[in-house]
Design a protein around this motif. Structure first.
Motif, short mmCIF file in Angstrom:
data_model
loop_
_atom_site.label_atom_id
_atom_site.label_comp_id
_atom_site.label_asym_id
_atom_site.label_seq_id
_atom_site.Cartn_x
_atom_site.Cartn_y
_atom_site.Cartn_z
N TRP A 162 40.67 35.47 39.77
CA TRP A 162 39.92 35.16 38.70
C TRP A 162 38.71 34.45 39.12
O TRP A 162 37.56 34.52 38.69
CB TRP A 162 40.80 34.50 37.51
N CYS A 174 34.39 34.85 38.89
CA CYS A 174 33.77 33.74 38.00
C CYS A 174 32.52 33.53 38.92
O CYS A 174 31.57 33.46 38.53
CB CYS A 174 34.63 32.85 37.43
N TRP A 188 29.83 35.88 38.76
CA TRP A 188 29.68 36.46 37.44
C TRP A 188 28.10 36.89 37.14
O TRP A 188 27.96 37.83 36.45
CB TRP A 188 29.91 35.45 36.37
N PRO A 226 32.74 34.05 31.74
CA PRO A 226 33.74 33.79 32.44
C PRO A 226 33.79 32.78 33.42
O PRO A 226 32.74 32.58 34.00
CB PRO A 226 34.11 35.31 33.13
N ARG A 227 34.78 31.62 33.35
CA ARG A 227 34.76 30.63 34.36
C ARG A 227 36.00 30.21 34.71
O ARG A 227 36.95 30.62 33.93
CB ARG A 227 33.97 29.38 33.68
#
Length: 454
Positions: free
Chosen positions: A91, A95, A98, A124-125
């Motif tokens: 993830w 990010c 992004w 998204p972060r």
């Protein structure tokens, strides 16, 4: 823009004030209309099992080749996305990159999904991860609950001809599930002798001759129809149909079984089987969809390590008019035959597909697909096809996705783009508001239902 800014309520609408106001009014007519999804890749088992979704990274990143392909282009190794034991790190990688998705359809769908499905606004972060984990643990984020929340009326899957369709049977027999989930007959690997494993698949069909091969395909199609199927989907590199007599076809079949068929002969046989499949659709009523123009698995090393559908399928130049003429000469005006043509070479929309659909009652214009199911391409699609064939020779929007959570985002995109397109025609005096309103509602209901015999 702050990192948690909510979605713009006028996203994808035209900028000019009067046109935007009309687009809002048209969109309000379809915003909450049921979703009709007659072609896609969400497995029926997902809804049957109704298990909680996995971690955010597996769900939204590593399992979605739309996402991983651009990350790979940005220099992120696929192994770091698909084989990483730490989903939180996956993830974070997403990010960190992004900004690579700014302006892309994937970027739009991701923001839409995070906000409208998971309740998390903004880009998204990394700090969003635990919030997403908590969201995915909620009962309302299970597959069946989302099926209802998404207002899905019809969802078609894509299935191997020898699939027993047990998951579909179980869903139909389950009184607690009221959705309509339809299988789709996908015979490519049984029709093209150049595909690895073709001989083994034909043997599993029980075919010992060309005649029994055709009979076995007909029997499997009938099995699918008995389990609710309305269409047969053909994913081909080239949409070619060749009419050869049964003796020549049988000879090619026997040579294919013995492994003695060269590439040009394999192409002839598979093109003949596309025509034979059309004849079967004439006989049994399955809508025939043709998704043409993709070089699958362009990068051999990636395919060898990670398999198919991992981001390296690339569009090819495509043609329909001459290659499909033998098929259309025989069946193009046959009552009840429906042929939906999809391409990712948008040059054929105005040059070939729309003119074909503007004459042949059997031909329907497939919606923007794969690399083209994006906002700007969808506008170009309408501009390229409507003036020649109108709205009612189309398939309706096709989400064609494995990413279940993105289904409403994709339909939202299409509805907003179409609302803006229709609004522009109203402002220009080319449609009345009542005409545009009818088209807007038919695009999400009557049109796909007619094309797919729903």
């Amino acid at each position: 823009m702050t990192s948690d800014e909510p979605l713009d309520p006028d996203r994808l609408f035209p900028v000019e004030g009067r046109t935007r106001a009309i687009a809002r009014e048209l969109y309000a007519l379809v915003d909450e209309a049921p979703i009709v999804s007659p072609h896609g890749h969400v497995p029926a088992r997902l809804l049957l099992d109704d298990a909680p979704f996995p971690d955010p990274s597996t769900l939204l990143v590593s399992a979605d080749h739309y996402v991983t392909r651009l990350l790979h282009a940005a220099g992120v190794e696929l192994a770091a996305l698909r084989e990483n034991p730490d989903p939180r790190e996956v993830w974070r990688l997403f990010c960190d990159h992004w900004h690579w998705f700014h302006g892309t359809a994937v970027g739009f769908w991701m923001r839409e999904t995070l906000s409208t499905v998971l309740g998390v606004n903004g880009a998204p972060r990394a700090t969003m991860y635990d919030t997403l984990v908590a969201a995915l643990a909620q009962p309302g984020i299970r597959p069946r609950a989302l099926f209802d929340a998404f207002r899905i009326d019809v969802l078609a899957t894509t299935d191997d001809p020898l699939d027993d369709l047990a998951a579909h049977q179980a869903l139909r027999a389950d009184p607690s599930f009221r959705g309509r989930v339809l299988p789709t007959f996908r015979p490519d690997a049984y029709l093209d002798p150049s595909m690895p494993g073709w001989g083994d698949r034909v043997e599993r069909l029980g075919a010992t001759s060309y005649a029994t091969y055709l009979d076995a395909l007909r029997e499997r199609r009938a099995y699918f129809i008995a389990h609710g199927a309305v269409s047969a989907d053909h994913g081909v590199a080239h949409a070619a149909a060749i009419d050869i007599d049964d003796r020549d076809a049988a000879a090619l079949f026997e040579r294919a079984r013995s492994g003695d068929l060269d590439a040009s002969e394999a192409a002839i046989f598979s093109a003949h089987m596309l025509l034979a499949s059309a004849e079967m659709s004439v006989d049994d009523g399955l809508v025939m969809t043709v998704h043409a123009g993709v070089q699958r698995n362009h990068h051999t090393a990636t395919f060898d390590r990670f398999g198919g559908d991992t981001g390296h399928d690339i569009p090819l130049a495509t043609s329909f008019t001459q290659p499909l003429r033998p098929l259309l000469e025989r069946f193009g005006t046959t009552p009840g035959f429906h042929l939906v043509l999809f391409a990712i070479d948008e040059s054929v929309w105005s040059r070939e597909i729309a003119p074909l659909a503007g004459f042949y009652p059997s031909v329907f214009i497939g919606a923007p697909w794969w690399f083209l199911d994006a906002p700007d391409a969808s506008r170009r699609f309408r501009e390229a096809t409507v003036e020649t064939a109108g709205f009612y020779r189309g398939s309706g929007f096709i989400d064609d996705t494995r990413a279940f959570l993105s289904v409403p985002a994709r339909h939202t995109m299409a509805r907003r783009i179409d609302s803006g397109f229709l609004a522009q025609r109203v402002v220009e005096g080319r449609l009345t508001m009542s005409e545009a309103s009818r088209v807007a509602t038919d695009l999400v209901g009557a049109i796909p239902r007619a094309a797919f015999k729903l």
